[in-house]
Design a protein around this motif. Structure first.
Motif, PDB file in Angstrom:
ATOM      1  N   MET A  72       0.833  -1.189   0.000  1.00 52.83           N
ATOM      2  CA  MET A  72       0.000   0.000   0.000  1.00 52.83           C
ATOM      3  C   MET A  72       0.878   1.254   0.000  1.00 52.83           C
ATOM      4  SD  MET A  72      -3.161   0.825   2.574  1.00 52.83           S
ATOM      5  CE  MET A  72      -2.140   0.907   4.043  1.00 52.83           C
ATOM      6  N   THR A  73       1.940   1.239   0.800  1.00 57.91           N
ATOM      7  CA  THR A  73       2.853   2.373   0.864  1.00 57.91           C
ATOM      8  C   THR A  73       3.508   2.642  -0.491  1.00 57.91           C
ATOM      9  OG1 THR A  73       3.324   1.977   3.204  1.00 57.91           O
ATOM     10  CG2 THR A  73       4.955   3.233   1.957  1.00 57.91           C
ATOM     11  N   PHE A  74       4.012   1.592  -1.118  1.00 58.41           N
ATOM     12  CA  PHE A  74       4.666   1.757  -2.424  1.00 58.41           C
ATOM     13  C   PHE A  74       3.663   2.194  -3.495  1.00 58.41           C
ATOM     14  CE2 PHE A  74       7.742  -1.842  -1.045  1.00 58.41           C
ATOM     15  CZ  PHE A  74       8.438  -0.948  -0.263  1.00 58.41           C
ATOM     16  N   ALA A  75       2.499   1.527  -3.519  1.00 56.55           N
ATOM     17  CA  ALA A  75       1.509   1.818  -4.558  1.00 56.55           C
ATOM     18  C   ALA A  75       0.987   3.242  -4.444  1.00 56.55           C
ATOM     19  CB  ALA A  75       0.351   0.821  -4.464  1.00 56.55           C
ATOM     20  N   PHE A  76       0.767   3.717  -3.228  1.00 56.11           N
ATOM     21  CA  PHE A  76       0.253   5.068  -3.054  1.00 56.11           C
ATOM     22  C   PHE A  76       1.326   6.098  -3.346  1.00 56.11           C
ATOM     23  CE2 PHE A  76      -3.112   3.539   0.242  1.00 56.11           C
ATOM     24  CZ  PHE A  76      -3.697   2.773  -0.751  1.00 56.11           C
ATOM     25  N   GLY A  77       2.589   5.768  -3.033  1.00 54.64           N
ATOM     26  CA  GLY A  77       3.673   6.671  -3.399  1.00 54.64           C
ATOM     27  C   GLY A  77       3.751   6.843  -4.903  1.00 54.64           C
ATOM     28  N   ARG A  78       3.622   5.740  -5.627  1.00 52.94           N
ATOM     29  CA  ARG A  78       3.633   5.842  -7.091  1.00 52.94           C
ATOM     30  C   ARG A  78       2.410   6.583  -7.597  1.00 52.94           C
ATOM     31  NH1 ARG A  78       3.519   0.361 -10.289  1.00 52.94           N
ATOM     32  NH2 ARG A  78       1.351   0.488  -9.622  1.00 52.94           N
ATOM     33  N   ARG A 395       9.447 -13.547  -1.460  1.00 53.23           N
ATOM     34  CA  ARG A 395       9.065 -14.937  -1.718  1.00 53.23           C
ATOM     35  C   ARG A 395       7.640 -15.237  -1.286  1.00 53.23           C
ATOM     36  NH1 ARG A 395      13.252 -17.103   2.915  1.00 53.23           N
ATOM     37  NH2 ARG A 395      11.963 -16.650   4.748  1.00 53.23           N
ATOM     38  N   ASP A 396       7.093 -14.479  -0.351  1.00 48.61           N
ATOM     39  CA  ASP A 396       5.708 -14.682   0.068  1.00 48.61           C
ATOM     40  C   ASP A 396       4.723 -13.981  -0.854  1.00 48.61           C
ATOM     41  OD1 ASP A 396       6.544 -16.203   2.204  1.00 48.61           O
ATOM     42  OD2 ASP A 396       6.583 -14.518   3.605  1.00 48.61           O
ATOM     43  N   PHE A 397       5.234 -13.260  -1.822  1.00 45.65           N
ATOM     44  CA  PHE A 397       4.403 -12.581  -2.809  1.00 45.65           C
ATOM     45  C   PHE A 397       4.955 -12.933  -4.196  1.00 45.65           C
ATOM     46  CE2 PHE A 397       4.016 -10.249   1.101  1.00 45.65           C
ATOM     47  CZ  PHE A 397       2.664  -9.934   1.171  1.00 45.65           C
ATOM     48  N   SER A 402       0.705 -12.873  -9.314  1.00 42.53           N
ATOM     49  CA  SER A 402       0.232 -11.608  -9.885  1.00 42.53           C
ATOM     50  C   SER A 402       0.204 -11.674 -11.409  1.00 42.53           C
ATOM     51  CB  SER A 402       1.117 -10.451  -9.415  1.00 42.53           C
ATOM     52  OG  SER A 402       2.445 -10.603  -9.893  1.00 42.53           O
ATOM     53  N   ASP A 403       1.150 -12.394 -12.001  1.00 41.34           N
ATOM     54  CA  ASP A 403       1.152 -12.547 -13.463  1.00 41.34           C
ATOM     55  C   ASP A 403      -0.064 -13.331 -13.939  1.00 41.34           C
ATOM     56  OD1 ASP A 403       3.513 -11.163 -13.553  1.00 41.34           O
ATOM     57  OD2 ASP A 403       4.782 -12.944 -13.779  1.00 41.34           O
ATOM     58  N   ALA A 404      -0.461 -14.336 -13.153  1.00 42.61           N
ATOM     59  CA  ALA A 404      -1.649 -15.121 -13.509  1.00 42.61           C
ATOM     60  C   ALA A 404      -2.892 -14.247 -13.487  1.00 42.61           C
ATOM     61  CB  ALA A 404      -1.808 -16.298 -12.552  1.00 42.61           C
ATOM     62  N   VAL A 405      -2.984 -13.369 -12.487  1.00 41.30           N
ATOM     63  CA  VAL A 405      -4.124 -12.457 -12.404  1.00 41.30           C
ATOM     64  C   VAL A 405      -4.118 -11.490 -13.579  1.00 41.30           C
ATOM     65  CG1 VAL A 405      -5.140 -10.574 -11.056  1.00 41.30           C
ATOM     66  CG2 VAL A 405      -4.300 -12.621  -9.898  1.00 41.30           C
ATOM     67  N   ALA A 406      -2.959 -10.903 -13.866  1.00 45.90           N
ATOM     68  CA  ALA A 406      -2.857  -9.933 -14.955  1.00 45.90           C
ATOM     69  C   ALA A 406      -3.166 -10.569 -16.305  1.00 45.90           C
ATOM     70  CB  ALA A 406      -1.458  -9.321 -14.967  1.00 45.90           C
ATOM     71  N   LEU A 429       0.567  -2.683  -7.669  1.00 49.15           N
ATOM     72  CA  LEU A 429       1.954  -2.249  -7.807  1.00 49.15           C
ATOM     73  C   LEU A 429       2.650  -3.038  -8.907  1.00 49.15           C
ATOM     74  CD1 LEU A 429       4.199  -0.430  -6.527  1.00 49.15           C
ATOM     75  CD2 LEU A 429       4.854  -2.437  -5.195  1.00 49.15           C
ATOM     76  N   ASP A 430       2.432  -4.347  -8.939  1.00 48.35           N
ATOM     77  CA  ASP A 430       3.062  -5.184  -9.966  1.00 48.35           C
ATOM     78  C   ASP A 430       2.480  -4.929 -11.348  1.00 48.35           C
ATOM     79  OD1 ASP A 430       4.867  -6.370  -8.330  1.00 48.35           O
ATOM     80  OD2 ASP A 430       4.132  -8.420  -8.573  1.00 48.35           O
ATOM     81  N   HIS A 431       1.174  -4.667 -11.401  1.00 49.72           N
ATOM     82  CA  HIS A 431       0.482  -4.490 -12.686  1.00 49.72           C
ATOM     83  C   HIS A 431      -0.448  -3.278 -12.593  1.00 49.72           C
ATOM     84  CE1 HIS A 431       1.937  -8.331 -14.290  1.00 49.72           C
ATOM     85  NE2 HIS A 431       1.736  -8.815 -13.076  1.00 49.72           N
TER      86      HIS A 431
END
Length: 515
Positions: A72-78, A395-397, A402-406, A429-431
C-alpha cells in the motif's frame, strides 16, 4: 660562521625531534581514545549486547517484514508521483469516488523513492535504519536523562521484544519512531530544565503531520507539556504563560498539510470509528496473551514505579506514561508508543528501587570481552541478510500469482478482482493496469461498517457471506487464513484454481479465457 654552521647542523635534528614529539603525542592521544572506548564498552556492555541482539532479531527474517501495508505504501507513493495528491479514490471498486485524504503522503513518497531507486532491498534497509535508530536514540536518551546502565538494561530487555514484535512490518509508521523518541526526550528534558529549545517540538509535529496519522499523538504530547507548564510553581505565571499557550495550541499544526482542513474529518474518522475496534485486529483492545506478556509486565512495572518513586518523575513524565498506556490498552497498534516511552522515562524511576552495587570495576574486563565482538557479529548478520537477491525478500508474494491475475484480466476486459487487503495493492503495484478493478484494499477508513463486517463474515464463512464476491471473475486469497474459504468457494461455484502457493488465485468461471 661557527654559529651558522651549528644552526645548519642542528636544524634537521630539531625538525626530526619535533616530528618525533608530534608522533608521540598523536600515539598517546590514540591510546587515550582507545582506552576511553574500551572503558565505555566496559560500562555499557549489556546495552551494547542487547542492542546488537535487537538488530539481529530485526534482520533475521526480512521477508516477514512485507505485508499489506508495505505494498500500500509503495503503490500510493507511485500514485502520487503519477497522478498527484489524491482527493478521491480511483484504485478500488468499493470505495470508488469516495473522499480520500492521503494524510501520510510524504512518508509514502519517501518509501516509494527508496523502492524505485534501490528496489525492495533499499526499502527494507530504510525501515531497518528507522527502527534501529529509534531504539538507539531511546537508549541514549534514557542514559542522558539520568537512568543508570543497569536500569536502562532491564527496561530495554523487555521493551526490545515488544518493539520488534509491534513494528516488524515495513510501513510508513516506521519513519516516525525516531521522531517520537526525539520529541518525548525533548519534552521530558524541558520538564526538568525548562528552555526555549522546547519550541523545536513544533516543527516535529508539522513533519510528523505529513508522514503518518499518529501525528495526533505528537500534538497531544506537546499540548500536554503546555498544560503541565501551567501547573508548575517554580516560575511566575507571567513567564510561563506565553510558551505554555503556544505548546497547548500545537494540535492546530496538524492542519499544516496540503490537505488543510480536510484533515479534521480524516482524524475524526480515524480516531472515532467504532467499526475499527470491532472488525480490524490491530485496532482491537490489547488482551493478555503470550505475545503481550512483556507489554503487560512493563505496564505493571511502570504503574508501580509511578507510585513508588513518584518524586523521580516529573508531572509531564507521569502524564505521558499514563496517556501512552491508556492508548496501548485501547488498541494493540498503540503498544509500541508506551514501550518506547518506558525506555526513555522509566529507568530513572527504576534507579530509585534498585541497589547501587552494579558497576564494579573488577567486572569491566569481562564486560569488554562480551561487548566488543557484539558489533562485529551484528554487522556480519546484517550484511548477510541484505546480500540475498531481490526475489528472496518477496518470496511470500510470488510474481507468478500476480502474473496469472494480470493474464486473465488482459484476456477479459472489464474483469473485476476480489483480493483481500494483503494482496490488493501488491497486485496494483506489480500491474498498474489493474488499477480500479480490485474490490478493496487496506484503507479501511474508506469502507463502511457494513463492508468491514462483510469482509470478516467471509473469512469466518458465515452463511450467505459469499454474496459479496458476486460479479468478480477472480479471487485472490490467503492460503493460511482463507484456505477453507477458497476450498468452499471452488466446491460451490466449480471454480478453477489458477495458482496455489503463497497465494490462491481462483477463476470463478471455469470456461473463462485465461490466455
Amino acid at each position: 660562521m661557527p654559529e651558522q654552521l651549528e644552526a645548519a647542523v642542528s636544524a634537521p635534528v630539531t625538525g626530526a625531534s619535533g616530528a618525533a614529539i608530534g608522533l608521540a603525542r598523536g600515539g598517546a592521544a590514540a591510546r587515550a581514545r582507545a582506552a576511553a572506548l574500551a572503558d565505555w564498552f566496559g560500562r555499557e556492555a549489556f546495552l551494547v549486547v542487547l542492542f546488537a541482539i535487537y538488530v539481529v532479531g530485526l534482520t533475521w527474517n526480512l521477508p516477514s517484514h512485507l505485508a499489506s501495508d508495505t505494498w500500500m505504501t509503495f503503490a500510493f507513493g507511485r500514485e502520487i508521483v503519477d497522478h498527484g495528491l489524491p482527493h478521491h479514490d480511483a484504485l478500488t471498486v468499493w470505495a470508488h469516488g469516495r473522499t480520500w485524504t492521503d494524510q501520510q503522503w510524504l512518508g509514502q513518497l519517501i518509501f516509494y523513492g527508496s523502492y524505485a531507486f534501490a528496489g525492495i532491498r533499499g526499502a527494507i534497509a530504510l525501515q531497518t535504519l528507522a527502527l534501529t535508530s529509534a531504539m538507539a536514540l531511546g537508549i541514549f536518551a534514557a542514559r542522558r536523562h539520568g537512568g543508570s546502565t543497569r536500569s536502562v538494561t532491564w527496561i530495554v530487555l523487555a521493551a526490545s521484544l515488544v518493539v520488534a514484535w509491534g513494528s516488524w512490518t515495513l510501513r510508513v509508521q516506521s519513519l516516525v519512531f525516531p521522531l517520537f523518541v526525539a520529541l518525548l526526550w525533548l519534552l521530558a528534558e524541558d520538564s526538568r530544565r525548562p528552555s526555549r529549545r522546547v519550541l523545536l517540538a513544533l516543527p516535529i509535529v508539522v513533519l510528523w503531520g505529513n508522514l503518518h496519522g499518529t501525528a495526533f499523538l505528537a500534538a497531544g504530547l506537546v499540548a500536554l507539556r503546555g498544560l503541565s507548564i501551567l501547573l508548575e510553581r517554580d516560575r511566575p505565571l507571567r513567564a510561563r504563560l506565553p510558551i505554555a499557550g503556544v505548546l497547548t495550541a500545537s494540535p492546530v499544526l496538524l492542519l499544516a498539510s496540503p490537505y488543510g482542513f480536510s484533515l479534521v474529518e480524516y482524524y475524526r474518522t480515524l480516531l472515532l470509528n467504532p467499526a475499527f475496534g470491532r472488525y480490524v485486529t490491530e485496532w482491537a483492545p490489547t488482551k493478555l496473551a503470550l505475545g503481550t506478556v512483556p507489554f503487560y509486565a512493563l505496564a505493571l512495572l511502570g504503574v508501580w514505579l509511578a507510585g513508588r518513586c513518584r518524586s523521580r518523575l516529573t508531572l509531564f513524565e507521569q502524564s505521558a506514561l499514563l496517556v501512552t498506556l491508556v492508548l496501548a490498552l485501547l488498541a494493540i497498534r498503540s503498544v509500541v508508543w508506551f514501550v518506547l516511552a518506558a525506555v526513555v522515562l522509566l529507568p530513572v524511576a527504576l534507579d530509585g528501587v534498585l541497589s547501587s552495587h552494579w558497576d564494579n570495576p573488577r567486572y569491566r574486563y569481562v564486560n569488554r570481552l562480551l561487548a566488543l565482538p557484539a558489533p562485529l557479529v551484528c554487522a556480519w548478520v546484517v550484511g548477510a541478510a541484505f546480500a540475498h537477491p531481490a526475489p528472496w525478500y518477496t518470496r511470500d508474494f510470488p510474481a507468478g500469482a500476480s502474473d496469472a491475475v494480470a493474464k486473465v484480466a488482459a484476456a477479459n476486459p472489464g474483469l473485476r478482482i476480489f483480493a483481500n487487503e494483503r494482496y490488493a495493492d501488491w497486485l496494483v503495484l506489480d500491474h498498474p493496469e489493474l488499477r480500479g478493478s480490485i474490490a478493496f484494499d487496506g484503507r479501511f477508513e474508506l469502507l463502511t461498517a457494513s463492508q468491514l463486517k462483510q469482509i470478516v463474515e467471509l473469512r469466518l464463512r458465515i452463511e450467505g457471506s459469499r454474496g459479496i464476491t458476486r460479479g468478480y471473475g477472480l479471487l485472490v486469497l490467503d492460503p493460511v487464513t482463507e484456505k477453507k474459504v477458497a476450498d468452499a468457494f471452488v466446491a460451490a461455484h466449480s471454480g478453477r484454481v489458477l495458482w496455489r502457493n503463497h497465494a490462491i488465485v481462483i477463476s470463478r468461471a471455469p470456461g473463462g479465457r485465461t490466455s
